[in-house]
Design a protein around this motif. Structure first.
Motif, PDB file in Angstrom:
ATOM      1  N   GLU A  47      91.803  64.055 -16.696  1.00 37.28           N
ATOM      2  CA  GLU A  47      90.552  64.684 -17.135  1.00 37.28           C
ATOM      3  C   GLU A  47      89.906  63.960 -18.308  1.00 37.28           C
ATOM      4  OE1 GLU A  47      91.030  68.850 -17.831  1.00 37.28           O
ATOM      5  OE2 GLU A  47      91.912  69.188 -15.871  1.00 37.28           O
ATOM      6  N   SER A  48      90.714  63.346 -19.167  1.00 36.60           N
ATOM      7  CA  SER A  48      90.155  62.677 -20.345  1.00 36.60           C
ATOM      8  C   SER A  48      90.087  61.157 -20.187  1.00 36.60           C
ATOM      9  CB  SER A  48      90.981  63.031 -21.585  1.00 36.60           C
ATOM     10  OG  SER A  48      92.318  62.620 -21.415  1.00 36.60           O
ATOM     11  N   GLY A  49      90.184  60.666 -18.964  1.00 37.65           N
ATOM     12  CA  GLY A  49      90.100  59.227 -18.717  1.00 37.65           C
ATOM     13  C   GLY A  49      91.434  58.657 -18.281  1.00 37.65           C
ATOM     14  N   TRP A  58     103.185  46.979 -23.435  1.00 37.16           N
ATOM     15  CA  TRP A  58     102.013  46.117 -23.525  1.00 37.16           C
ATOM     16  C   TRP A  58     101.287  46.298 -24.854  1.00 37.16           C
ATOM     17  CZ3 TRP A  58      98.994  44.794 -18.551  1.00 37.16           C
ATOM     18  CH2 TRP A  58      99.876  44.570 -17.500  1.00 37.16           C
ATOM     19  N   GLY A  59     101.468  47.437 -25.506  1.00 35.09           N
ATOM     20  CA  GLY A  59     100.855  47.683 -26.810  1.00 35.09           C
ATOM     21  C   GLY A  59      99.350  47.879 -26.773  1.00 35.09           C
ATOM     22  N   LEU A  60      98.836  48.482 -25.713  1.00 37.10           N
ATOM     23  CA  LEU A  60      97.395  48.692 -25.592  1.00 37.10           C
ATOM     24  C   LEU A  60      96.972  49.997 -26.260  1.00 37.10           C
ATOM     25  CD1 LEU A  60      96.855  47.734 -21.844  1.00 37.10           C
ATOM     26  CD2 LEU A  60      96.546  46.294 -23.854  1.00 37.10           C
ATOM     27  N   ALA A  61      95.834  49.960 -26.926  1.00 40.48           N
ATOM     28  CA  ALA A  61      95.252  51.165 -27.512  1.00 40.48           C
ATOM     29  C   ALA A  61      94.666  52.030 -26.392  1.00 40.48           C
ATOM     30  CB  ALA A  61      94.157  50.792 -28.510  1.00 40.48           C
ATOM     31  N   LYS A  62      94.455  53.289 -26.695  1.00 42.45           N
ATOM     32  CA  LYS A  62      93.920  54.225 -25.710  1.00 42.45           C
ATOM     33  C   LYS A  62      92.598  53.727 -25.118  1.00 42.45           C
ATOM     34  CE  LYS A  62      92.576  59.024 -25.116  1.00 42.45           C
ATOM     35  NZ  LYS A  62      92.487  60.353 -25.716  1.00 42.45           N
ATOM     36  N   ASN A  66      91.813  52.798 -21.144  1.00 42.50           N
ATOM     37  CA  ASN A  66      90.696  53.408 -20.421  1.00 42.50           C
ATOM     38  C   ASN A  66      89.769  52.331 -19.846  1.00 42.50           C
ATOM     39  OD1 ASN A  66      89.548  55.900 -19.561  1.00 42.50           O
ATOM     40  ND2 ASN A  66      87.911  55.595 -21.027  1.00 42.50           N
ATOM     41  N   ALA A  67      89.480  51.303 -20.631  1.00 39.03           N
ATOM     42  CA  ALA A  67      88.616  50.215 -20.157  1.00 39.03           C
ATOM     43  C   ALA A  67      89.263  49.467 -18.994  1.00 39.03           C
ATOM     44  CB  ALA A  67      88.302  49.254 -21.308  1.00 39.03           C
ATOM     45  N   LEU A  68      90.566  49.217 -19.071  1.00 42.87           N
ATOM     46  CA  LEU A  68      91.271  48.525 -17.995  1.00 42.87           C
ATOM     47  C   LEU A  68      91.251  49.357 -16.713  1.00 42.87           C
ATOM     48  CD1 LEU A  68      92.992  46.258 -16.821  1.00 42.87           C
ATOM     49  CD2 LEU A  68      94.994  47.321 -17.913  1.00 42.87           C
ATOM     50  N   GLY A  69      91.510  50.646 -16.819  1.00 40.48           N
ATOM     51  CA  GLY A  69      91.467  51.516 -15.648  1.00 40.48           C
ATOM     52  C   GLY A  69      90.107  51.544 -14.991  1.00 40.48           C
ATOM     53  N   GLN A  70      89.063  51.624 -15.799  1.00 37.88           N
ATOM     54  CA  GLN A  70      87.701  51.621 -15.250  1.00 37.88           C
ATOM     55  C   GLN A  70      87.399  50.291 -14.572  1.00 37.88           C
ATOM     56  OE1 GLN A  70      85.291  52.592 -18.651  1.00 37.88           O
ATOM     57  NE2 GLN A  70      85.663  54.773 -18.456  1.00 37.88           N
ATOM     58  N   TYR A  71      87.832  49.199 -15.189  1.00 36.22           N
ATOM     59  CA  TYR A  71      87.605  47.871 -14.621  1.00 36.22           C
ATOM     60  C   TYR A  71      88.308  47.733 -13.267  1.00 36.22           C
ATOM     61  CZ  TYR A  71      87.591  42.802 -14.150  1.00 36.22           C
ATOM     62  OH  TYR A  71      87.431  41.528 -13.679  1.00 36.22           O
TER      63      TYR A  71
END
Length: 82
Positions: A47-49, A58-62, A66-71
């Protein structure tokens, strides 16, 4: 469902990633930095992305997750599948 390859910048470094949808609605992806990556990233859309559902070394920020998932969701239909 088939794996597909994308180029994507992670922490300022261009990487080739292998992504594979894990469900028919493309709401979950397994992402590898190399084929047979021992630490794939499992992304799920909620619900929140997009968020990480697996152990994240991997050390990715939230925001990056979210940007990777959208891409990945936007690129799936236009990429050749392996």
């Amino acid at each position: 469902m088939k794996r597909f390859k994308v180029s994507y910048s992670i922490k300022g470094q261009e990487c080739e990633l292998y992504a594979e949808p894990m469900d028919l609605n493309h709401r979950m992806y397994s992402v590898e930095r190399q084929l047979m990556d021992p630490h794939p990233l499992l992304l799920e859309h909620g619900e929140s992305g997009w968020f990480v559902k697996s152990q994240d070394d991997w050390g990715l920020a939230k925001e990056e997750v979210n940007a990777l998932g959208q891409y990945l969701q936007s690129e799936y239909d236009s990429r050749p599948q392996e």
